[in-house]
Design a protein around this motif. Structure first.
Motif, PDB file in Angstrom:
ATOM      1  N   LEU A  76       0.756  -1.248   0.107  1.00  0.00           N
ATOM      2  CA  LEU A  76       0.250  -0.253  -0.260  1.00  0.00           C
ATOM      3  C   LEU A  76       0.896   1.566   0.162  1.00  0.00           C
ATOM      4  N   ALA A  77       1.796   1.084   0.379  1.00  0.00           N
ATOM      5  CA  ALA A  77       2.695   2.273   1.022  1.00  0.00           C
ATOM      6  C   ALA A  77       3.663   2.691  -0.439  1.00  0.00           C
ATOM      7  N   ALA A  78       3.696   1.338  -1.236  1.00  0.00           N
ATOM      8  CA  ALA A  78       4.268   1.733  -2.517  1.00  0.00           C
ATOM      9  C   ALA A  78       3.695   2.736  -3.708  1.00  0.00           C
ATOM     10  N   ASP A  79       2.228   2.314  -3.720  1.00  0.00           N
ATOM     11  CA  ASP A  79       1.396   1.783  -4.739  1.00  0.00           C
ATOM     12  C   ASP A  79       1.076   3.025  -4.641  1.00  0.00           C
ATOM     13  N   ASP A  80       1.267   4.781  -6.096  1.00  0.00           N
ATOM     14  CA  ASP A  80       0.564   5.685  -6.335  1.00  0.00           C
ATOM     15  C   ASP A  80      -0.528   5.658  -7.161  1.00  0.00           C
ATOM     16  N   SER A  81      -1.098   4.606  -7.181  1.00  0.00           N
ATOM     17  CA  SER A  81      -1.916   4.919  -7.855  1.00  0.00           C
ATOM     18  C   SER A  81      -3.568   5.661  -6.932  1.00  0.00           C
ATOM     19  N   ILE A  82      -3.483   5.314  -5.982  1.00  0.00           N
ATOM     20  CA  ILE A  82      -4.660   5.218  -4.969  1.00  0.00           C
ATOM     21  C   ILE A  82      -4.798   6.509  -5.042  1.00  0.00           C
ATOM     22  N   VAL A  83      -5.842   6.994  -3.977  1.00  0.00           N
ATOM     23  CA  VAL A  83      -5.763   8.332  -4.043  1.00  0.00           C
ATOM     24  C   VAL A  83      -6.132   8.530  -2.441  1.00  0.00           C
ATOM     25  N   ASP A  84      -5.680   9.650  -2.428  1.00  0.00           N
ATOM     26  CA  ASP A  84      -5.707   9.646  -0.835  1.00  0.00           C
ATOM     27  C   ASP A  84      -6.998   8.975   0.430  1.00  0.00           C
ATOM     28  N   ALA A  85      -7.624   9.622  -0.249  1.00  0.00           N
ATOM     29  CA  ALA A  85      -8.869   9.154   0.692  1.00  0.00           C
ATOM     30  C   ALA A  85      -8.913   7.508   0.318  1.00  0.00           C
ATOM     31  N   ARG A 102      -8.005   1.968   3.653  1.00  0.00           N
ATOM     32  CA  ARG A 102      -7.453   1.050   4.177  1.00  0.00           C
ATOM     33  C   ARG A 102      -5.706   1.139   5.166  1.00  0.00           C
ATOM     34  N   HIS A 103      -5.353   2.433   4.972  1.00  0.00           N
ATOM     35  CA  HIS A 103      -4.377   2.538   5.892  1.00  0.00           C
ATOM     36  C   HIS A 103      -5.072   2.204   7.732  1.00  0.00           C
ATOM     37  N   ARG A 104      -6.010   3.024   7.607  1.00  0.00           N
ATOM     38  CA  ARG A 104      -6.984   2.696   8.933  1.00  0.00           C
ATOM     39  C   ARG A 104      -7.161   1.075   8.931  1.00  0.00           C
ATOM     40  N   GLN A 105      -7.247   1.043   7.794  1.00  0.00           N
ATOM     41  CA  GLN A 105      -8.241  -0.409   8.102  1.00  0.00           C
ATOM     42  C   GLN A 105      -7.103  -1.333   8.843  1.00  0.00           C
ATOM     43  N   LEU A 106      -5.686  -1.088   7.798  1.00  0.00           N
ATOM     44  CA  LEU A 106      -4.540  -2.087   8.567  1.00  0.00           C
ATOM     45  C   LEU A 106      -4.259  -1.863   9.876  1.00  0.00           C
ATOM     46  N   VAL A 107      -4.236  -0.574   9.995  1.00  0.00           N
ATOM     47  CA  VAL A 107      -3.410  -0.731  11.776  1.00  0.00           C
ATOM     48  C   VAL A 107      -4.411  -0.808  12.812  1.00  0.00           C
ATOM     49  N   LYS A 108      -6.119  -1.435  12.328  1.00  0.00           N
ATOM     50  CA  LYS A 108      -6.672  -1.607  13.483  1.00  0.00           C
ATOM     51  C   LYS A 108      -6.888  -3.194  13.426  1.00  0.00           C
ATOM     52  N   GLU A 109      -6.446  -3.877  11.805  1.00  0.00           N
ATOM     53  CA  GLU A 109      -6.909  -5.406  12.044  1.00  0.00           C
ATOM     54  C   GLU A 109      -5.392  -5.730  12.984  1.00  0.00           C
ATOM     55  N   TRP A 110      -3.710  -4.891  12.607  1.00  0.00           N
ATOM     56  CA  TRP A 110      -2.677  -5.360  14.002  1.00  0.00           C
ATOM     57  C   TRP A 110      -2.713  -5.113  14.936  1.00  0.00           C
ATOM     58  N   LYS A 111      -3.483  -3.962  15.311  1.00  0.00           N
ATOM     59  CA  LYS A 111      -3.565  -3.588  16.908  1.00  0.00           C
ATOM     60  C   LYS A 111      -4.814  -4.593  17.493  1.00  0.00           C
ATOM     61  N   ALA A 168       0.326  13.841   4.880  1.00  0.00           N
ATOM     62  CA  ALA A 168       0.132  15.046   5.535  1.00  0.00           C
ATOM     63  C   ALA A 168      -0.544  16.163   4.992  1.00  0.00           C
ATOM     64  N   PRO A 169      -0.177  16.289   3.519  1.00  0.00           N
ATOM     65  CA  PRO A 169      -1.032  17.636   3.258  1.00  0.00           C
ATOM     66  C   PRO A 169      -2.422  17.133   2.312  1.00  0.00           C
ATOM     67  N   TRP A 170      -2.950  16.118   2.616  1.00  0.00           N
ATOM     68  CA  TRP A 170      -4.426  15.538   2.563  1.00  0.00           C
ATOM     69  C   TRP A 170      -4.883  15.458   3.745  1.00  0.00           C
ATOM     70  N   ARG A 171      -4.322  15.309   4.452  1.00  0.00           N
ATOM     71  CA  ARG A 171      -5.084  15.589   6.210  1.00  0.00           C
ATOM     72  C   ARG A 171      -5.149  17.045   7.088  1.00  0.00           C
ATOM     73  N   GLU A 172      -3.872  17.565   6.439  1.00  0.00           N
ATOM     74  CA  GLU A 172      -4.024  19.227   6.543  1.00  0.00           C
ATOM     75  C   GLU A 172      -5.338  19.879   6.240  1.00  0.00           C
ATOM     76  N   THR A 173      -5.470  19.564   4.834  1.00  0.00           N
ATOM     77  CA  THR A 173      -7.065  19.864   4.059  1.00  0.00           C
ATOM     78  C   THR A 173      -8.035  19.247   5.293  1.00  0.00           C
ATOM     79  N   GLN A 174      -8.317  17.623   5.323  1.00  0.00           N
ATOM     80  CA  GLN A 174      -9.463  17.651   6.100  1.00  0.00           C
ATOM     81  C   GLN A 174      -9.239  17.552   7.664  1.00  0.00           C
ATOM     82  N   ASN A 175      -7.893  18.658   7.985  1.00  0.00           N
ATOM     83  CA  ASN A 175      -8.240  19.191   8.999  1.00  0.00           C
ATOM     84  C   ASN A 175      -9.201  20.248   8.936  1.00  0.00           C
TER      85      ASN A 175
END
Length: 925
Positions: free
Chosen positions: A493-502, A507-516, A543-550
């Motif tokens: 997922l970190a190496a895939d540049d074609s995925i939109v930020d949202a 997907r990142h949150r889902q993976l972190v949740k499953e890891w925890k 980071a830029p996308w989250r700044e916009t989200q914030n």
């Protein structure tokens, strides 16, 4: 060739002189071919007598019919055909005549055959070919055979034809009765059609009004009731009525469908609310379980606090997301608030301990018991919370000499046994983290208890430890491949540049949740490092996308705060007459707007969510309060309707008042959901009862009106068929008028107006006939006085010749005021007036009689005519005399006038007789 030579060689039947042609016709023999050809040409001769004689020689009706259809349509040909077809001449069988009649289409010829035929079968065959209703009415009235009259009357269908039959079928009472019955039936059918049309209009208007109403609990039932009423009517609707009916049904079905869709939406919302409630309950239970695991643990470490904080953040985020959609129940919110309070107390205790940790370490190093006691007191660590290793060292140091603070062996063994039972329960539920902490605590406590008394419980502790190890192995067996899979997935997922930020963030949150969620099962430092490094790269990328989200979250927070302020202003000054439906609309729109302004900053989401929850609960309380007030007002309306149902008002007044109550009901708004339907059902039952009584009253009124109209129709038919024979029949007419007045007033409608017009016409005709009969009887009585009048004239002539006056004796023909006139005539001979006075009197009476008869008078009598007219007007101011009464007065004065000379009487008598004859004309019946 000269004219006389031409006439010499011309055949006699072709001679120019009609007399010679007529003589030649008598010599022609129809059996000879040449003569027959001559006769066939002579039937078109210019002379009618020759045509008639030529036709008399021909006896073939079939050939004559062909000539008639070919254009030789003459009166003589028709007369000859009638003679041949009706059977006046022998030689043509009935079968031949029937076959010829069955091919005829000439209305006049068929009518004559049906009227003059010598056989009933022939007449019926001719009648069957007739289609003109005028001819059928004539046959039904004038035909000499009853069967033919009845057959013709059966085929008269129109109202005009049946009316003519009832008036002119005097020859056959059965025909007149049949015509009256069919006319009444026809009119009744027409009235029934009008009534059915009016009934369809009533149902259509009710259905169209119903289509404009909003949905209510009995909306569908009322629609089906009107639909059944429409379908129960037997007559077919017009195209316009059918179109209006379909349009109204379409609107009604749309209202019902919209309500069903809305109800489905509400059901879906209820299911979603239930799912949200179950999810919230599982979240609260998970938080309570974590808090309980902390309480049951032997020691409290940094990892426990971090894990609890992470779980709390995740729970708060999901709780807020669910609360934005559906508000929680009060009991579950209280449990959640209680768990949060306990979490806050743990966090606050941890923060206080962290602030004093360095001082506690220094006091322990210096063995400063007083400082340790003061610092321990400032930490205010809860008794129900397991201590940290540092805090345990401080407590042991402070309490190592205090036996009072230590538990007895028996109490500690009892607590140990209870915790063993709790450990077994946790293992059965699969709660690994709580069971692991409790097992570690039990092992540490077992080291400080007497082995002799603990020996029976050690076996249970070992068995439960084996189960815990098995559970740990199983979690590691499952979690190992899962960790590898999650590590590989987050690296990709970190190496895939074609995925939109949202999508990347999701997907990142889902993976972190499953890891925890794996916890410490199959923990591997290398995998953890790789997973964390990939997660950090994703964080940097987002980071830029989250700044916009914030920034968007901040704007959403401001919008939610503004919404809360508006709603709080509404709740601070609520309108006491606010419509609950408007408040519900405000609530739903506020909820929609709240969901639209999502998400908000996490650190403020909970606070603003609680604020909105309090506002929503306040708004719902206001809605419920107003709905209860409306329910109370609707109960008052129900009581008013119940009182109205038993009141003494008329049915129409009660219906109008209940309509006013219905309008007030609709203007109140809706009561609480479960109560609204029950109230409406009760109110509608009372309304239906009142409307049913109105419909019953209408039906009774309609039946009475129908009976009234039928009675009036029967009276009209009876008087129409009745013809007075004498003037004394006025009593019967007065009785009929009194009967008609007793039936008044007739119901409003075209039928009543038609009856009144017809009744007025019949009354005028019968009064006119009675008046003519009275005039006729008066003239007849005058004729009976002629012998006595002649005797008076003889006595008058004797007096005028100078003889002595002689009284004429009275006889049985005199009656009433004629006796006084007779006496006056006798007295006038004894004291005779002048001849001029007598002449003037007779002239005045003759002019008066001419006015009564409507006859013209001579120009020299015009002044006298005007004077008599003025006198008649003056005499008629009190009571207008009838024609018979006025005629009687004139005749009485003529009878009383005398003495009259014979020459004067002869001059006046002829004109008087002419005027009386004119008065004898009766109107047509």
């Amino acid at each position: 060739m000269s004219g006389w030579i031409q006439r010499l060689f011309t055949r006699r039947w072709q001679h120019p002189d009609p007399r010679i042609r007529a003589q030649a016709v008598a010599r022609l023999d129809p059996t000879r071919e040449e003569d027959r050809h001559a006769l066939e040409q002579l039937i078109d001769d210019d002379d009618a007598e020759i045509r008639l004689k030529a036709l008399a020689k021909l006896h073939d009706p079939a050939w004559l019919l062909e000539r008639l259809s070919a254009g030789s349509d003459t009166p003589q040909l028709r007369l000859r055909l009638i003679d041949l077809l009706v059977g006046r001449e022998t030689g043509i069988t009935l079968h031949e005549r029937l076959s010829l009649v069955e091919r005829l289409d000439d209305t006049q010829l068929l009518s004559d055959i049906a009227m003059q035929g010598d056989n009933q079968q022939l007449r019926l065959a001719a009648l069957a070919r007739l289609s003109d209703e005028e001819a059928l009415v004539q046959q039904a009235c004038e035909n000499g055979i009853a069967a033919v009259r009845h057959a013709a009357a059966e085929r008269v269908k129109s109202e005009e034809g049946l009316t003519r039959l009832t008036r002119h079928a005097r020859r056959d009472k059965n025909v007149a009765r049949l015509a009256r019955e069919r006319l009444n039936q026809l009119r009744a059918d027409a009235a029934q059609v009008v009534q059915a049309h009016a009934e369809r209009e009533r149902i259509l208007q009710a259905l169209e009004q119903h289509a404009q109403h909003t949905w209510e609990p009995l909306y569908a039932g009322r629609y089906r009731h009107l639909q059944r009423e429409w379908e129960a009517l037997k007559n077919l609707p017009s195209a316009e009525q059918e179109r209006r009916y379909q349009d109204a049904c379409l609107l009604c079905r749309k209202t019902i469908t919209d309500h069903e869709a809305q109800r489905h939406v509400h059901e879906v919302a209820d299911r979603q609310r239930e799912d949200a409630a179950q999810t919230r309950q599982s979240l609260v239970e998970a938080l309570e379980e974590s808090l309980q695991g902390l309480r049951l643990g032997e020691r409290l470490g940094t990892q426990d606090i971090d894990s609890l904080r992470a779980q709390k953040r995740l729970l708060a985020s999901r709780w807020q997301a669910l609360s934005d959609t559906h508000p929680p129940e009060d009991a579950l919110r209280q449990r959640y608030d209680h768990a949060l309070d306990e979490y806050e107390r743990i966090g606050q205790a941890w923060e206080r301990l962290g602030q004093k940790a360095e001082a506690l370490q220094q006091a322990l190093a210096e063995d400063d018991r007083a400082c340790l006691a003061a610092l321990h007191e400032e930490c205010a660590w809860p008794d129900w919370l397991p201590p940290t290793p540092l805090l345990e060292r401080v407590r042991n140091l402070l309490h190592e000499d205090s036996a009072a603070t230590s538990l007895s062996h028996d109490q500690r063994l009892q607590a140990f046994e209870r915790d063993l039972q709790e450990l077994e329960r946790l293992l059965q539920q699969g709660a690994f983290k709580g069971a692991s902490r409790l097992h570690q605590s039990l092992r540490q406590r077992a080291e400080h208890l007497p082995e002799s008394r603990l020996h029976p419980l050690l076996g249970t502790l070992k068995r439960l430890g084996a189960q815990l190890a098995e559970l740990r192995d199983w979690r590691g067996f499952v979690a190992g491949p899962k960790r590898n899979q999650l590590c590989q997935a987050i690296t990709e997922l970190a190496a895939d540049d074609s995925i939109v930020d949202a999508e990347l963030d999701r997907r990142h949150r889902q993976l972190v949740k499953e890891w925890k969620e794996l916890g410490d099962a199959a923990a591997d430092r290398e995998l953890s490092t790789r997973f964390r490094a990939a997660s950090d790269r994703i964080h940097e990328r987002l980071a830029p996308w989250r700044e916009t989200q914030n920034r968007q979250r901040e704007r959403n927070l401001e919008a939610r705060q503004a919404l809360c302020e508006q709603l709080e202003a509404l709740l601070e000054q609520p309108d006491p007459a606010a419509d609950p439906d408007a408040l519900r609309d405000i609530r739903d729109r506020a909820r929609e707007q709240w969901r639209r302004h999502s998400p908000v900053p996490r650190d403020q989401a909970e606070a603003i969510g609680r604020r909105f929850g309090r506002i929503r609960h306040g708004l719902q309380a206001l809605i419920d309060r107003r709905a209860q007030e409306i329910a109370s007002a609707k109960r008052d309306l129900i009581e008013q309707a119940r009182e109205l149902q038993t009141s003494f008002h008329s049915v129409g007044q009660r219906a109008e008042q209940i309509k006013a109550l219905q309008r007030r009901w609709r203007g109140l708004g809706r009561a609480p959901k479960g109560e609204e339907q029950a109230l409406w059902r009760e109110f509608r039952t009372i309304c239906d009862a009142i409307f049913a009584s109105r419909e019953a009253e209408r039906d009774n009124r309609a039946q009475r009106a129908k009976a009234q109209l039928d009675a009036m129709q029967a009276l009209i038919d009876r008087i129409d068929a009745w013809q007075p024979d004498t003037s004394q029949d006025t009593t019967l007419l007065d009785q009929a008028i009194a009967e008609a007045e007793s039936l008044e007033p007739l119901p409003q409608g075209r039928r009543s107006e038609g009856m009144r017009r017809r009744w007025s016409g019949i009354l005028r005709a019968r009064r006119g006939r009675l008046e003519r009969l009275a005039v006729q009887e008066e003239v007849e009585r005058w004729k009976t006085l002629q012998p006595l009048l002649n005797a008076h004239l003889t006595a008058d002539e004797a007096v005028l010749m100078g003889q002595e006056a002689v009284d004429v004796p009275s006889d049985d023909t005199l009656s009433g005021d004629m006796i006084q006139a007779h006496l006056h005539r006798n007295a006038a001979r004894r004291h005779p007036p002048t001849d001029t006075e007598v002449e003037e009197t007779l002239t005045r009476l003759r002019v008066h009689l001419a006015l009564l008869a409507g006859a013209r008078v001579s120009p020299q009598d015009d002044p006298l005519r005007l004077a008599i007219q003025v006198e008649r007007l003056n005499n008629g101011l009190g009571r207008e005399l009838t024609l018979a009464e006025e005629l009687h007065g004139v005749l009485r004065e003529i009878f009383a006038t005398g003495p009259i000379s014979k020459s004067l009487w002869m001059r006046e008598a002829s004109e008087l007789d002419t005027l009386l004859t004119k008065l004898l004309r009766l109107p047509p019946s």
